[in-house]
Design a protein around this motif. Structure first.
Motif, PDB file in Angstrom:
ATOM      1  N   UNK A   1       0.833  -1.207   0.000  1.00  0.00           N
ATOM      2  CA  UNK A   1       0.000   0.000   0.000  1.00  0.00           C
ATOM      3  C   UNK A   1       0.864   1.253   0.000  1.00  0.00           C
ATOM      4  N   UNK A   2       1.993   1.205   0.742  1.00  0.00           N
ATOM      5  CA  UNK A   2       2.895   2.351   0.787  1.00  0.00           C
ATOM      6  C   UNK A   2       3.527   2.597  -0.577  1.00  0.00           C
ATOM      7  N   UNK A   3       3.918   1.520  -1.264  1.00  0.00           N
ATOM      8  CA  UNK A   3       4.512   1.677  -2.593  1.00  0.00           C
ATOM      9  C   UNK A   3       3.524   2.337  -3.553  1.00  0.00           C
ATOM     10  N   UNK A   4       2.253   1.923  -3.469  1.00  0.00           N
ATOM     11  CA  UNK A   4       1.219   2.535  -4.313  1.00  0.00           C
ATOM     12  C   UNK A   4       1.052   4.008  -3.979  1.00  0.00           C
ATOM     13  N   UNK A   5       1.037   4.317  -2.691  1.00  0.00           N
ATOM     14  CA  UNK A   5       0.880   5.712  -2.270  1.00  0.00           C
ATOM     15  C   UNK A   5       2.044   6.576  -2.751  1.00  0.00           C
TER      16      UNK A   5
ATOM     17  N   UNK B   1       0.014  12.713   4.047  1.00  0.00           N
ATOM     18  CA  UNK B   1      -0.379  12.338   5.410  1.00  0.00           C
ATOM     19  C   UNK B   1      -0.612  10.823   5.511  1.00  0.00           C
ATOM     20  N   UNK B   2      -1.305  10.271   4.511  1.00  0.00           N
ATOM     21  CA  UNK B   2      -1.540   8.825   4.507  1.00  0.00           C
ATOM     22  C   UNK B   2      -0.219   8.057   4.417  1.00  0.00           C
ATOM     23  N   UNK B   3       0.693   8.562   3.597  1.00  0.00           N
ATOM     24  CA  UNK B   3       1.984   7.902   3.463  1.00  0.00           C
ATOM     25  C   UNK B   3       2.743   7.903   4.793  1.00  0.00           C
TER      26      UNK B   3
END
Length: 391
Positions: free
Chosen positions: A46-50, A116-118
């Motif tokens: 998910x982090x890579x996508x973000x 912020x999400x990252x």
């Protein structure tokens, strides 16, 4: 805790049940570790996508900013040469600039949300990695315990007639260890971890500001330096609380003097520290015990006594070390504080001190009355370090 008369057969049965419980616990810990590992993988994906979305958002913002500059230039040209352009040209120029401005504002808001999400994801990944590491460590520890119980401890029931006392001591040690781990984890999470997260954000701001406003970038760099300096101080404080290195470098008396000065400055409580006949070569195990006792006693003064003054006295009499700690606070009824193995909650600070003193074969007594202050009298034999460790 009731008394039981354990014979060898009963003891072996208890050990077998303990082995089964540990084995079951080990399986649960392995399951927790696997779930944590899967969660880490999911969060990393998910982090890579973000990160890709943030990069795309930055590119789009750059394009919109460039388009807005071109549109503003077009609008300026139309206004300056309005006689050569129609009213419709002027309206289109205004509309184009306004549309780009709105799109840019929206994309910037989206970029802020993505960042912020990252950052939240990075914190969650770090927490998950710590959980996974702790689970892996626990698996190793439980494995060692299982091996020990399965081999060395079977058939030793007759040698454990004092099991109740040792069991209680083990529970207290485990509880103290877990409390300390929770405290350290909480301090790291609330202190350095938050500061480092803030530093990452400020570093990103600096990176953006470098091409926009060098003065603002320098200000952000100065703020970043302050964040890192505060974080370093917080880490040093946590390390000091785990074990004051000054005990090894300077010895007991200078370390206590520094601690008392720091305590006075931090709390506003006027603490006097006096000593007489103390040998600077006090054994490390005794020095550490004395330091922790003084530390715990002064913390109790701060939390419970409402006193503005306190005193610490150390003196060597014959082959014993006497420690006297007193205050002029509200006092209490010592009989209302339970410090026996029948209670695992009341008077933990006093119980902790009593355990430390007992391990060195010392004595602790409390004199206190309501509204008349409290006085701790402690005697510790100046035994050698090998005896103190039960060798």
């Amino acid at each position: 805790m009731p008394n039981y008369k354990h014979n060898a057969v009963q003891m072996d049965e208890i050990i077998n049940k303990t082995i089964k419980a540990l084995d079951s616990g080990k399986k649960e810990i392995i399951e927790i570790a696997e779930n944590s590992r899967k969660e880490c993988s999911r969060l990393q994906e998910e982090l890579a996508t973000l990160k890709m979305q943030v990069a795309e958002s930055l590119n789009e913002i750059e394009n919109l900013e460039h388009g807005l500059k071109v549109s503003k230039k077009r609008l300026y040209d139309v206004n300056q040469n309005f006689q050569r352009h129609s009213q419709d040209d002027l309206a289109k120029a205004y509309q184009s600039a306004d549309d780009l401005r709105v799109k840019l504002a929206v994309r910037r808001e989206q970029e802020s949300y993505l960042i912020k999400r990252r950052n939240d994801l990075e914190i969650r990944i770090r927490d998950s990695m710590k959980t996974l590491e702790r689970a892996d460590n626990l698996i190793g520890h439980v494995g060692i315990a299982l091996e020990y119980l399965s081999s060395d401890l079977k058939g030793v029931g007759e040698q454990l007639s004092n099991l109740q006392q040792k069991q209680f001591l083990g529970l207290r040690i485990i509880e103290a260890q877990e409390d300390e781990r929770k405290r350290v984890a909480r301090e790291i999470h609330d202190g350095p971890a938050q500061s480092m997260s803030n530093a990452v954000i400020k570093a990103e701001i600096c990176e953006k500001m470098m091409d926009i406003n060098m003065t603002e970038a320098k200000i952000e760099l100065q703020n970043l330096r302050k964040v890192m300096r505060d974080s370093l101080q917080e880490v040093r404080r946590i390390i000091y609380n785990l074990r004051p290195m000054a005990l090894d470098d300077l010895g007991l008396l200078p370390t206590l003097e520094r601690y008392v000065v720091s305590f006075k400055e931090t709390t506003g409580i006027n603490v006097t520290f006096k000593y007489r006949g103390i040998d600077e070569t006090t054994k490390p195990v005794i020095a550490l015990t004395v330091f922790r006792i003084v530390q715990e006693a002064l913390n109790n003064v701060l939390k419970h006594s409402n006193s503005k003054t306190a005193g610490v006295i150390l003196e060597k009499v014959d082959d014993k070390l006497n420690i006297i700690i007193f205050d002029n606070g509200v006092g209490f009824n010592p009989k209302s504080i339970k410090m026996t193995n029948s209670d695992l909650s009341g008077g933990f600070g006093l119980f902790s001190m009593k355990e430390r003193v007992a391990l060195l074969e010392g004595e602790l007594s409390i004199t206190s009355e309501e509204k008349k202050g409290t006085r701790l009298n402690i005697q510790i034999p100046l035994i050698n370090e090998g005896e103190a460790l039960g060798k």
